[in-house]
Design a protein around this motif. Structure first.
Motif, short mmCIF file in Angstrom:
data_model
loop_
_atom_site.label_atom_id
_atom_site.label_comp_id
_atom_site.label_asym_id
_atom_site.label_seq_id
_atom_site.Cartn_x
_atom_site.Cartn_y
_atom_site.Cartn_z
N VAL A 1 0.84 -1.20 0.00
CA VAL A 1 0.00 0.00 0.00
C VAL A 1 0.88 1.25 0.00
N ARG A 2 1.90 1.24 0.84
CA ARG A 2 2.83 2.39 0.87
C ARG A 2 3.47 2.60 -0.50
N LYS A 3 3.86 1.53 -1.16
CA LYS A 3 4.51 1.66 -2.46
C LYS A 3 3.59 2.32 -3.47
N CYS A 4 2.31 2.01 -3.42
CA CYS A 4 1.35 2.67 -4.31
C CYS A 4 1.26 4.16 -3.98
N ALA A 5 1.28 4.47 -2.70
CA ALA A 5 1.16 5.86 -2.26
C ALA A 5 2.39 6.68 -2.59
N GLU A 6 3.55 6.06 -2.58
CA GLU A 6 4.81 6.80 -2.71
C GLU A 6 5.46 6.70 -4.08
N GLY A 7 4.70 6.32 -5.08
CA GLY A 7 5.19 6.39 -6.45
C GLY A 7 5.99 5.21 -6.93
N GLU A 8 5.98 4.12 -6.17
CA GLU A 8 6.76 2.95 -6.58
C GLU A 8 5.95 1.96 -7.43
N LYS A 9 4.69 2.31 -7.68
CA LYS A 9 3.83 1.44 -8.49
C LYS A 9 3.16 2.24 -9.62
N GLU A 10 3.87 3.25 -10.12
CA GLU A 10 3.29 4.11 -11.16
C GLU A 10 3.08 3.37 -12.48
N ASP A 11 3.83 2.30 -12.70
CA ASP A 11 3.72 1.57 -13.96
C ASP A 11 2.54 0.60 -13.96
N VAL A 12 1.89 0.46 -12.81
CA VAL A 12 0.77 -0.49 -12.74
C VAL A 12 -0.48 0.18 -12.15
N VAL A 13 -0.64 1.45 -12.44
CA VAL A 13 -1.84 2.17 -11.99
C VAL A 13 -3.08 1.52 -12.61
N GLY A 14 -4.12 1.39 -11.79
CA GLY A 14 -5.38 0.85 -12.28
C GLY A 14 -5.43 -0.66 -12.34
N LEU A 15 -4.44 -1.33 -11.73
CA LEU A 15 -4.37 -2.79 -11.79
C LEU A 15 -4.36 -3.39 -10.38
N MET A 16 -4.47 -4.73 -10.31
CA MET A 16 -4.39 -5.44 -9.04
C MET A 16 -2.95 -5.88 -8.83
N VAL A 17 -2.31 -5.32 -7.81
CA VAL A 17 -0.88 -5.52 -7.63
C VAL A 17 -0.58 -6.30 -6.35
N TRP A 18 0.62 -6.90 -6.31
CA TRP A 18 1.05 -7.64 -5.12
C TRP A 18 2.56 -7.56 -4.99
N ASP A 19 3.03 -7.76 -3.76
CA ASP A 19 4.47 -7.85 -3.44
C ASP A 19 4.63 -8.91 -2.38
N GLN A 20 5.55 -9.84 -2.58
CA GLN A 20 5.78 -10.86 -1.56
C GLN A 20 7.09 -11.58 -1.84
N ASP A 21 7.84 -11.85 -0.77
CA ASP A 21 9.09 -12.61 -0.87
C ASP A 21 10.06 -12.01 -1.88
N GLY A 22 10.13 -10.68 -1.89
CA GLY A 22 11.06 -10.01 -2.78
C GLY A 22 10.63 -9.95 -4.23
N LYS A 23 9.44 -10.40 -4.51
CA LYS A 23 8.92 -10.39 -5.88
C LYS A 23 7.67 -9.52 -5.92
N SER A 24 7.30 -9.09 -7.12
CA SER A 24 6.10 -8.30 -7.28
C SER A 24 5.47 -8.62 -8.62
N GLY A 25 4.20 -8.26 -8.76
CA GLY A 25 3.53 -8.53 -10.00
C GLY A 25 2.10 -8.04 -9.99
N MET A 26 1.34 -8.53 -10.96
CA MET A 26 -0.06 -8.16 -11.10
C MET A 26 -0.90 -9.42 -11.24
N TYR A 27 -2.11 -9.35 -10.74
CA TYR A 27 -3.07 -10.42 -10.94
C TYR A 27 -4.06 -9.99 -12.01
N GLU A 28 -4.45 -10.92 -12.84
CA GLU A 28 -5.48 -10.61 -13.84
C GLU A 28 -6.82 -10.47 -13.16
N TRP A 29 -7.66 -9.60 -13.70
CA TRP A 29 -9.01 -9.42 -13.15
C TRP A 29 -9.81 -10.71 -13.29
#
Length: 254
Positions: free
Chosen positions: A226-254
């Motif tokens: 949530v903080r990453k979305c707020a602080e500009g670290e997720k600007e490339d995935v605006v409008g999507l379902m995002v996740w971060d875990q175990d040093g990895k990150s990505g998006m889930y399909e709707w």
């Protein structure tokens, strides 16, 4: 209203569990915030603030309680009026408040009242709060809305066999699919505001009873997406379902 105050962040359901961890992460960020601890019970909100204040790390950050029950239109209206009066704007709205099942029925039910109960909080309340907050958000320089969701609400994943709770989690899954659809809609229809659906994963809180407490991840680790979305670290995935875990990150399909 003075614009010199740090960004105003409203976190619903912030007196406990993941919401509390989200507030803690914001309070320990390198950036200052005006953090509003949304809680249904005013006393519990004040108790959460008293625990958070000694651990905050930025001297310019402030933490205050605000009473808000997303299942109540009157409560939503009152909270937003207070924010408007006290701060004049809302920079970041974190819609975290949610329930896993109807009161007394954590797992699935097929009755209309129980389905209505979970949708009242997870969908109807979330939609009303977010849309009612648009005028305040538009007074901010870079307004952001982060909706805490679950990959159990991904229709694509469910269709491909991702049903970790089986049939017993159906109405929670359906409620998250509904709010996910609204995030996708808002991101197209309100392009002056940035939206994310943030999936924290399984978190070690009371949210899902003994199962989540025993098998979930550390709440602060989960809250950091949530903080990453707020602080500009997720600007490339605006409008999507995002996740971060175990040093990895990505998006889930709707």
């Amino acid at each position: 209203m003075a614009t010199s105050i740090p960004p105003v962040v409203l976190i619903t359901g912030a007196n406990q569990g993941l919401g509390y961890a989200i507030a803690e992460v914001f309070s320990q960020s390198k950036h200052p915030y005006t953090i509003l601890i949304g809680a249904r019970n005013e006393l519990r909100g004040k108790e959460a603030v008293s625990k958070l204040l000694p651990t905050k790390t930025h001297t310019s950050s402030t933490i205050s309680p605000i009473q808000i029950d997303v299942a109540s239109s009157e409560s939503i209206t009152s909270a937003l009026k207070t924010i408007s009066t006290d701060y004049g704007r809302l920079d970041i709205l974190v819609n975290n408040a949610g329930i896993f099942g109807a009161p007394g029925k954590m797992w699935n039910s097929t009755t209309r009242p129980d389905w209505h109960a979970i949708f009242e909080v997870n969908v109807f309340g979330a939609v009303e709060l977010i849309e009612s907050a648009f005028p305040l958000l538009r007074k901010a320089e870079s307004p952001r809305v982060i909706v805490v969701t679950s990959n159990m609400g991904s229709i694509t994943k469910v269709a491909n066999g991702h049903v970790p709770c089986g049939a017993v989690g159906a109405y929670y899954s359906a409620s998250k699919a509904a709010i996910n659809a609204m995030v996708a809609n808002w991101s197209q229809t309100h392009k002056d505001i940035k939206f994310w659906a943030a999936c924290p994963g399984l978190v070690a809180t009371e949210f899902g009873g003994d199962f989540t407490k025993q098998h979930g991840r550390d709440p602060k680790d989960a809250a950091d997406v949530v903080r990453k979305c707020a602080e500009g670290e997720k600007e490339d995935v605006v409008g999507l379902m995002v996740w971060d875990q175990d040093g990895k990150s990505g998006m889930y399909e709707w």
